[in-house]
Design a protein around this motif. Structure first.
Motif, PDB file in Angstrom:
ATOM      1  N   ILE B  89       0.803  -1.228   0.000  1.00 59.11           N
ATOM      2  CA  ILE B  89       0.000   0.000   0.000  1.00 59.11           C
ATOM      3  C   ILE B  89       0.839   1.282   0.000  1.00 59.11           C
ATOM      4  CG2 ILE B  89      -2.088  -0.988   1.050  1.00 59.11           C
ATOM      5  CD1 ILE B  89      -0.997   0.339   3.692  1.00 59.11           C
ATOM      6  N   THR B  90       2.136   1.153   0.149  1.00 60.69           N
ATOM      7  CA  THR B  90       2.955   2.375   0.205  1.00 60.69           C
ATOM      8  C   THR B  90       4.087   2.319  -0.820  1.00 60.69           C
ATOM      9  OG1 THR B  90       4.353   1.416   1.927  1.00 60.69           O
ATOM     10  CG2 THR B  90       2.510   2.809   2.655  1.00 60.69           C
ATOM     11  N   ARG B  91       4.538   3.505  -1.234  1.00 59.89           N
ATOM     12  CA  ARG B  91       5.626   3.615  -2.201  1.00 59.89           C
ATOM     13  C   ARG B  91       6.974   3.594  -1.488  1.00 59.89           C
ATOM     14  NH1 ARG B  91       3.904   6.234  -7.100  1.00 59.89           N
ATOM     15  NH2 ARG B  91       6.109   6.421  -7.626  1.00 59.89           N
ATOM     16  N   ALA B 104       7.765  11.289   3.381  1.00 59.10           N
ATOM     17  CA  ALA B 104       7.425  12.388   4.292  1.00 59.10           C
ATOM     18  C   ALA B 104       5.968  12.266   4.731  1.00 59.10           C
ATOM     19  CB  ALA B 104       7.667  13.737   3.609  1.00 59.10           C
ATOM     20  N   GLY B 105       5.081  11.982   3.792  1.00 61.01           N
ATOM     21  CA  GLY B 105       3.671  11.851   4.142  1.00 61.01           C
ATOM     22  C   GLY B 105       3.425  10.705   5.106  1.00 61.01           C
ATOM     23  N   TYR B 106       4.018   9.540   4.804  1.00 55.06           N
ATOM     24  CA  TYR B 106       3.806   8.382   5.684  1.00 55.06           C
ATOM     25  C   TYR B 106       4.339   8.661   7.089  1.00 55.06           C
ATOM     26  CZ  TYR B 106       3.484   6.055   1.078  1.00 55.06           C
ATOM     27  OH  TYR B 106       3.175   5.720  -0.214  1.00 55.06           O
ATOM     28  N   ARG B 107       5.544   9.227   7.145  1.00 54.14           N
ATOM     29  CA  ARG B 107       6.172   9.397   8.462  1.00 54.14           C
ATOM     30  C   ARG B 107       5.460  10.452   9.296  1.00 54.14           C
ATOM     31  NH1 ARG B 107      12.563   7.927   7.684  1.00 54.14           N
ATOM     32  NH2 ARG B 107      12.100   5.718   7.368  1.00 54.14           N
ATOM     33  N   ASP B 489      -1.265   1.531  15.173  1.00 57.48           N
ATOM     34  CA  ASP B 489      -0.023   1.203  15.893  1.00 57.48           C
ATOM     35  C   ASP B 489       1.205   1.787  15.204  1.00 57.48           C
ATOM     36  OD1 ASP B 489      -1.425  -0.123  17.838  1.00 57.48           O
ATOM     37  OD2 ASP B 489      -1.276  -2.068  16.823  1.00 57.48           O
ATOM     38  N   GLY B 490       1.092   3.025  14.788  1.00 54.57           N
ATOM     39  CA  GLY B 490       2.246   3.725  14.233  1.00 54.57           C
ATOM     40  C   GLY B 490       2.639   3.306  12.835  1.00 54.57           C
ATOM     41  N   LYS B 491       1.763   2.561  12.132  1.00 60.45           N
ATOM     42  CA  LYS B 491       2.066   2.141  10.758  1.00 60.45           C
ATOM     43  C   LYS B 491       0.915   2.513   9.831  1.00 60.45           C
ATOM     44  CE  LYS B 491       6.098   0.591  10.974  1.00 60.45           C
ATOM     45  NZ  LYS B 491       6.990   1.615  10.409  1.00 60.45           N
ATOM     46  N   VAL B 492       1.261   3.009   8.644  1.00 58.07           N
ATOM     47  CA  VAL B 492       0.235   3.340   7.667  1.00 58.07           C
ATOM     48  C   VAL B 492      -0.493   2.070   7.240  1.00 58.07           C
ATOM     49  CG1 VAL B 492      -0.141   4.115   5.288  1.00 58.07           C
ATOM     50  CG2 VAL B 492       1.356   5.423   6.797  1.00 58.07           C
ATOM     51  N   VAL B 493      -1.837   2.111   7.304  1.00 55.59           N
ATOM     52  CA  VAL B 493      -2.636   0.962   6.854  1.00 55.59           C
ATOM     53  C   VAL B 493      -3.475   1.306   5.630  1.00 55.59           C
ATOM     54  CG1 VAL B 493      -2.763  -0.100   9.135  1.00 55.59           C
ATOM     55  CG2 VAL B 493      -4.522   1.567   8.471  1.00 55.59           C
TER      56      VAL B 493
END
Lengths: 419, 554
Positions: B89-91, B104-107, B489-493
């Motif tokens: 789901i993430t780049r 930057a967006g995810y973090r 829990d601190g992770k992008v879902v």
């Protein structure tokens, strides 16, 4: 028939945006402010409108599916060319990330000379409007500037008015290395540029002596590679005496080994000049075939310039190892997707690996690629954004006609979805 | 879609709620007080014992624009230390000092942030700023357009154009660049550098235009107020980093005559000249001046130790500081008769006296400003430190013993030059929520963000209480963006695309007449090609524009 004015060009690199064009169906004619680079590029006619697989015309959907199959079957694909607009390059990045490809802009081997210098010591550079209004002394190193950009002098040096120069025709122009191919650099007052010619391969030595002279180092020799040291001494003194000198070069034209050291030498000379109570700036020429666009977009999406590899699952950068030409030659790649939305003459490199070409309509091949998808040209067939050579200004490209050709981004995003 | 968030302990300063247990309802992305009785709840989250705040807003972070991309190109060795893998789901990307846009967006989202504002959009580089920010997922974004060293404004000042003409130009530029605020960087100084001036004090004249920084600040702060823009003039003052600049900074505050003004990364402008090393803390004096002058707000620009890179429009000061480049490489640019930039890698070291004292000065300012609505939590990312250090910074503010433990490890002479050890203040959760949510939204002028109240967009961060505040703030349990769950829990879902916040102040169209003439005579593009259109942000189907209200103009 429609007349469109203030048309920006993605072809010349200098962001000329004062063209007028006449559009009649799919035919475009430049009616004002054209040049030998822009006019043919705008007027190029559309020939292919259908995608092909193995030389057979197919639907766009089928060609996209086939392209995805080839990329999926590959262990190390290459996204080459990378000549498109911002959205097209975003599409390149999306496919590369998913397919684990190498992204390699076609001009990177030239641009590498700049990146190596940048990443080792940096530079002090300027942009076109500053040149137009401030530059009182232009040193052109190793490039035929008007050959590179036919309207550079007209637009940015011999402009009638400037904010900070009383008379723009008093600007001094000096060529070091290559001589100019024409008279564009002759001022409106009739003063021709000073030319100190030497072979390209001698530029490292000549530049080193010039920088030494700027730094007041004693040079014992009387001439260097055929140029009198006294001539270089004059240039050094003029660089220090003028208010806003600009040193320009084209990395692509410095075609000799370790030319990055020459880029570094002149960039460090510019820095030196800024410590002796004057201002000076560098100005790298480029911006053609979307090369600055590729580097900018790859820059913000991967944090690296446009020679990066994604097969490890994250971006890696190596300006030498990921040279796609070398990889293809050494058998390190097993598929090529060539993206070239601007120039039909810029065909993919000869290779036996499966090849997908997403390119401007009209490209002719010695060897038919496995998949060919003709796309529209940014700034003609669809709107978009392209960076000009100073990498600061992204010009807003206009849609001039309704050709029905898909954009690079539409095609690549569809391939990414199909992967 | 109706979501129920049950029983969390809510900190929502915008609604005056300070740690009360409260159940929240979100309908189609926005908060409602009570759902209609018959409406079924689609999803319920049990937040009993959890801390609930609005999504955090970074009001000053360099996340979009040319100098950031120069910074990325300059330091490949820094990226190699922090590769970011692609997922389903993430780049992929790179992190650390100057992360790639997706990373930057995810973090940010993974730390509970849901908006970030680029503080230095050059008008001529606005397209790049917005295009980069368009590739930052999840976050809302926006930016402040830079004026004050552009030749057009300085020509207006020399020609003694009236305030009304300047107001029109400022409003026109905000629209052309799609901005929500106006920033000035080293007022007139970037321009003066092009004329070979190497410093420019508050009352020193630009050699060509005969205009002083004080005059520039005055007309721009007036313009921002008179065109109704809520975000006060955003000021990066004169003499950044120069020992003794505390005087200039206080003079800047007092000299603005009560007009609203925001002083950014004020830590870099709070230096005295006392002591053996002729470098001392002006933190207390600055905090006192902020406390006294109710028209003044400031963000801190805290430094934290380690490798980073500084990217600033202030090429005059960046050039002056290039000798500190670590690693030793740097870039300065003059840009389009508009502004400039300077990019210099920095490594802040706790055993370096100056860096250690800079660290202490920032914390002094945080702790000595009385009103948390007047101070904002920033590191001036990436200039003082990467934004990923925010949880650590929050712990420094909330935990006195931790702070003093850290203080004991820095350069001993710096310890002697700071009053930090004697400051007992510890920020409360409510105060942190003000600095990073409610206060930031109010300062920027966001109508419906930074709050958990009815009608606000549901940007929500849920934390588990932990006395180690760094651990607590670095890993939220849940983050919602516009009501959509994006982090667990601190992770992008799940990833979404945020909006671009702007204001659209009005201007008199006659302003384009003289601008068009100026562009044709001196610039390198046509005026019509300079202005950004709305489609440039919305045409890809991901981006959107959200225009916020203005103050009524009397």
């Amino acid at each position: 028939m429609t007349e469109i004015t203030e048309v920006p060009s993605p072809f010349c690199g200098i962001g000329a945006d004062d063209l007028s064009v006449q559009v009649d169906g799919n035919s475009v004619k430049v009616t004002a402010n054209g040049c030998t680079v822009n006019t043919p590029a705008f007027e190029q006619s559309i020939t292919d409108t259908s995608a092909r697989v193995n030389g057979e015309e197919v639907s766009l959907g089928l060609a996209i599916a086939k392209a995805a199959d080839l990329l999926r079957a590959s262990n190390q694909p290459i996204m080459g060319g990378c000549a498109s607009d911002v959205n097209g390059m975003r599409g390149v990045m999306a496919v590369a990330d998913k397919a684990g490809a190498v992204v390699d802009n076609m001009n990177f081997t030239g641009a590498r000379r700049n990146f190596l210098a940048l990443q080792d010591t940096g530079w002090m550079n300027t942009t076109l409007a500053e040149i137009k209004n401030r530059c009182d002394y232009l040193l052109v190193v190793g490039v035929d500037l008007e050959g590179f950009s036919p309207r550079f002098f007209e637009r940015y040096l011999w402009n009638k008015e400037s904010m900070f120069l009383d008379d723009t025709s008093n600007r001094e122009i000096v060529y070091l290395g290559k001589a100019p191919s024409g008279n564009a650099s002759t001022s409106p007052a009739g003063v021709s540029a000073k030319v100190l010619e030497c072979a390209d391969a001698n530029l490292p030595e000549v530049m080193a002596v010039l920088r030494a002279l700027v730094k007041n180092k004693k040079i014992v020799a009387e001439s260097v590679c055929g140029i009198a040291v006294s001539e270089l001494q004059t240039i050094a003194e003029q660089l220090k005496a003028t208010k806003y000198s600009v040193v320009t070069w084209a990395a692509g034209a410095l075609n000799f080994d370790q030319a990055e050291l020459t880029v570094q030498m002149l960039s460090e000379m510019v820095k030196d000049l800024n410590t002796v109570d004057t201002r000076s700036s560098g100005f790298p020429l480029g911006g053609k075939e979307g090369d600055q666009t590729a580097n900018q977009v790859c820059g913000w999406i991967s944090a690296y310039p446009a020679r990066a590899k994604f097969s490890a699952g994250y971006p890696e950068y190596d300006p030498f190892l990921f040279d796609s030409a070398v990889m293809l030659e050494n058998g390190e790649a097993d598929a090529l997707c060539w993206v070239q939305a601007f120039n039909i003459a810029s065909v993919p490199p000869k290779t036996d690996v499966p090849t997908i070409v997403v390119a401007r309509s009209g490209m002719v091949f010695d060897k038919e690629p496995d998949v060919f998808i003709p796309v529209g040209t940014p700034g003609i067939d669809h709107a978009g954004h392209a960076y000009r050579l100073d990498s600061v200004v992204a010009i807003r490209l206009k849609k001039l006609r309704h050709s029905g050709l898909p954009s690079t981004a539409e095609v690549l995003n569809a391939i990414e979805q199909a992967l | 879609m109706l979501i129920k968030l049950t029983g969390g302990t809510v900190y929502d300063p915008a609604s005056g709620i300070d740690g009360q247990v409260k159940t929240l309802f979100v309908l189609d992305g926005k908060f409602i007080n009570q759902p209609p009785a018959e409406m079924p709840i689609d999803k319920e989250y049990d937040l009993k014992g959890k801390v609930v705040m609005a999504g955090a807003i970074d009001m000053h972070t360099h996340i979009g624009g040319g100098k950031g991309n120069i910074a990325r190109m300059l330091i490949p060795e820094d990226h190699r230390k922090d590769p970011v893998y692609r997922s389903d789901i993430t780049r992929s990307g790179c992190g650390h000092a100057m992360p790639s846009s997706f990373t930057a967006g995810y973090r940010y989202a993974e730390m509970g942030y849901t908006a970030g504002f680029e503080p230095a959009i050059l008008p001529v580089n606005a397209r790049q700023a917005h295009m980069e920010m368009a590739d930052i997922p999840i976050l809302d974004k926006g930016g402040y357009v830079m004026l004050g060293s552009d030749d057009y404004l300085l020509r207006m000042l020399t020609a003694k154009k009236d305030q009304k003409a300047i107001n029109d130009y400022v409003a026109w530029t905000m629209n052309a660049a799609k901005a929500i605020g106006v920033k000035v960087v080293n007022p007139g100084g970037i321009n003066a550098f092009k004329f070979n001036q190497r410093q420019l004090d508050l009352d020193e004249k630009n050699a060509h235009y005969n205009v002083t920084p004080r005059e520039i600040l005055q007309v721009l702060a007036t313009a921002v107020k008179e065109i109704g823009v809520k975000h006060p003039l955003h000021v990066h003052g004169c003499n950044l980093g120069v020992p003794g600049n505390v005087e200039t900074t206080i003079d800047t505050m007092q000299g603005i005559g009560g007009l609203p003004m925001h002083l950014t990364h004020i830590q870099f402008h709070s230096y005295g000249t006392e002591g053996d090393f002729k470098f001392s803390s002006g933190g207390a004096a600055i905090a006192e001046a902020i406390n006294k002058n109710k028209n003044i707000t400031a963000d801190v620009g805290q430094i934290l130790f380690g490798q980073t890179i500084t990217a600033s429009g202030d090429n005059m000061r960046q050039h002056a500081n290039h000798g500190f480049a670590n690693p030793n490489k740097w870039v300065c640019m003059d840009i389009e008769c508009d502004a400039g930039c300077g990019v210099v890698p920095f490594k802040y070291r706790d055993q370096n006296f100056v860096n250690a004292l800079q660290w202490a000065i920032g914390l002094e300012i945080f702790l000595l400003v009385d009103d948390p609505w007047c101070v904002f939590l920033t590191t001036d990312h990436p200039n003082g430190a990467p934004f990923t250090t925010y949880p650590h910074l929050i712990r420094l503010l909330m935990d006195k013993s931790f702070r003093n433990d850290m203080l004991a490890t820095i350069h001993p002479e710096a310890q002697k030059m700071t009053t930090l050890a004697s400051i007992d203040r510890e920020y409360s959760l409510q105060e942190i929520a003000i600095l990073t949510r409610a206060g930031a939204a109010k300062l920027i002028g966001l109508d419906d963000r930074g709050s958990l109240g009815e009608g606000a967009w549901a940007d929500i961060t849920v934390y588990t209480e932990n006395t180690d505040r760094e651990k607590m703030f670095e890993k939220p349990d849940y983050v919602f963006k516009d009501g959509e769950l994006v982090v667990v829990d601190g992770k992008v879902v799940h990833t979404t695309w945020g909006t671009t916040h702007i204001v659209t102040p009005e201007w008199d169209n006659s302003v384009e007449k003289s601008l068009e003439k100026y562009f044709d005579r001196f610039m390198t593009m046509k005026l019509g090609n300079f202005k950004m259109s709305n489609d440039e942000i919305t045409e890809d189907g991901r981006g959107s524009l959200t225009a916020h209200s203005l103050n009524s103009i009397s």
